[in-house]
Design a protein around this motif. Structure first.
Motif, PDB file in Angstrom:
ATOM      1  N   ARG A  16       0.791  -1.117   0.277  1.00 25.46           N
ATOM      2  CA  ARG A  16       0.068   0.602   0.714  1.00 25.46           C
ATOM      3  C   ARG A  16       0.922   1.589   0.294  1.00 25.46           C
ATOM      4  O   ARG A  16       0.882   2.445  -0.666  1.00 25.46           O
ATOM      5  CB  ARG A  16      -0.950  -0.229   1.243  1.00 25.46           C
ATOM      6  N   LYS A  54       2.345   1.633  -3.856  1.00 24.43           N
ATOM      7  CA  LYS A  54       1.635   1.366  -4.472  1.00 24.43           C
ATOM      8  C   LYS A  54       1.987   0.603  -5.442  1.00 24.43           C
ATOM      9  O   LYS A  54       1.786   0.442  -6.596  1.00 24.43           O
ATOM     10  CB  LYS A  54       1.360   2.791  -4.989  1.00 24.43           C
ATOM     11  N   HIS A  87     -10.927  -5.737   0.880  1.00 25.31           N
ATOM     12  CA  HIS A  87     -10.335  -5.206  -0.158  1.00 25.31           C
ATOM     13  C   HIS A  87      -8.782  -6.011   0.255  1.00 25.31           C
ATOM     14  O   HIS A  87      -8.006  -5.466   0.372  1.00 25.31           O
ATOM     15  CB  HIS A  87     -10.351  -3.409   0.287  1.00 25.31           C
TER      16      HIS A  87
END
Length: 459
Positions: free
Chosen positions: A94, A97, A204
């Motif tokens: 995260r 990215k 998610h």
């Protein structure tokens, strides 16, 4: 060659024991490897140096060895001690990215490059956790079936009460585990110390596998049971790791593996001491760490760190500082110069000195004694050729490239004069002239690094 009797300290029994390979002459070693979500720091490298020194020593003493080191690319939570937090791989993905697979690939490559810089020899295999998820599910099913695990809302927990020996490796007791379980995230556990085998996937989540308990992902601890027993079977000789792996990771691994096998799986547990920086453990989470490449950029030979690590017993904590590293760097450079000089004379290994070196290795990898022997041999009246031959032989274990200076090419014509002129310019604080001379040296293929102790040629 007859193999020497080797005694190694077993964390499980808290005493030195004779090494008795299950397969005569071949020692099988499983090592806990990196979680590839960030760069490895030099504290990690010290931990990974333990199985390297073990293998090198065993090879020198006449054994054959086979090492497997896992790569954790899923399931390692940010707070494994309390079985909570996010998966470190997904946190890194995260922040950067990138996909978890990209994170794992990049940091695995960096890890392999870093261990090469400190002469840690590659393992025979580097299994990735994600490749063994089906095997992990099989093992968890077995643990549920034989009463050692239970499912709650898509999570599967190991029931530590079902394994009376739980806590023996770390000397933890149930009372200690209860006291350390504040803020327990799942009150449905039978015991606060029960640990996760399978975790239900939240929303998610990008790394998800189907399982009999619903979509989810494995806990960190089950990974090593699955990989070690898939590759080595249900008995093997040595398991290594850092002192911080003793609890909960290796404690959990013992409970899982032995509950499945029905007997002791690992003959001997070895743990390396932590690297300390200003009295505090070096750790990624604390942000107080150095990469080996950073030390190299400061002008240090990466093997100066290895030289420094050899000064301390592998089980003991080691305080790290750049002053100590600078001393190790100087000592290593001087030792290589002596070996290069002595190598001009023919000679053979001094058997008397070598027998003392072998005895140090056989006594629980006593590398500080081995390094003291190096210093004593350097000062001894042994002939130069024999000194060189003996030290080069010992370097098969030490891994310090002691023969490097003798192998390196001389400086190009004119480089020595340019180096002297540049040092003079630096002393006069004529930095423009210093930079000009650096460029001239670079054109000759000589890279110069400025350090607190003066200019240094980068190999």
């Amino acid at each position: 060659m007859n193999t020497a009797t080797v005694r190694l300290y077993n964390t499980f029994t808290r005493r030195k024991e004779d090494l008795r390979p299950l397969d005569d002459g071949v020692v099988r070693i499983y090592s806990c490897g990196p979680t590839v979500y960030r760069f490895a720091h030099v504290g990690n490298l010290r931990t990974f140096m333990l199985p390297d020194l073990l293998r090198r020593s065993l090879d020198y003493l006449g054994y054959r060895s086979e090492q497997v080191m896992n790569i954790t690319d899923v399931g390692h939570l940010t707070d494994d001690a309390f079985d909570r937090g996010e998966d470190k791989m997904l946190v890194a993905a995260r922040l950067e990215k990138k996909a978890p697979e990209e994170i794992a690939a990049a940091y695995t490559e960096a890890f392999l490059d870093d261990i090469g810089r400190v002469n840690i020899r590659p393992a025979a295999q580097y299994p990735r956790a994600t490749a063994y998820v089906p095997r992990m599910i099989e093992l968890i099913q077995q643990l549920v079936a034989n009463g050692h695990a239970y499912e709650v809302g898509g999570n599967v927990y190991y029931d530590i009460a079902s394994f009376p020996a739980y806590g023996r490796l770390s000397r933890n007791t149930t009372d200690k585990l209860m006291a350390g379980a504040r803020g327990e995230p799942d009150p449905r556990k039978r015991h606060p110390g029960d640990f996760t085998l399978w975790k239900a996937a939240g929303q998610h989540r990008t790394q998800v596998w189907d399982s009999p308990w619903g979509p989810g992902f494995p806990g960190w601890h089950i990974e090593c049971s699955a990989m070690s027993m898939s590759i080595f079977g249900d008995r093997f000789d040595i398991h290594t790791g850092g002192a911080d792996n003793v609890f909960p990771h290796h404690e959990a691994e013992i409970a899982q593996s032995e509950a499945i096998a029905g007997h002791r799986v690992v003959s001997l547990w070895m743990h390396g001491g932590l690297l300390m920086l200003s009295g505090t453990r070096m750790a990624k989470s604390a942000g107080n760490f150095f990469r080996i490449t950073e030390l190299e950029e400061q002008g240090f030979d990466p093997l100066a760190f290895r030289y420094l690590a050899l000064q301390a017993k592998y089980r003991a904590p080691l305080n790290f500082g750049t002053e100590g590293l600078a001393g190790a760097d100087r000592a290593l450079h001087q030792l290589r110069e002596k070996v290069a000089q002595w190598s001009r004379e023919a000679g053979s290994i001094d058997e008397s000195w070598d027998s003392r070196f072998r005895a140090a290795l056989a006594d629980d990898l006593d590398l500080p004694v081995a390094m003291a022997l190096v210093a004593d041999l350097v000062r001894s009246d042994v002939t130069p050729g024999a000194k060189a031959a003996t030290l080069i032989a010992w370097d098969r274990v030490l891994g310090l490239d002691l023969n490097r200076a003798a192998r390196e090419r001389p400086l190009p014509a004119g480089a020595s004069a340019l180096l002297a002129a540049r040092q003079k310019a630096r002393d006069a604080r004529d930095f423009a002239r210093s930079d000009e001379l650096r460029d001239q040296l670079a054109s000759l293929g000589v890279t110069v690094i400025d350090t607190a102790e003066g200019q240094r040629i980068k190999p």
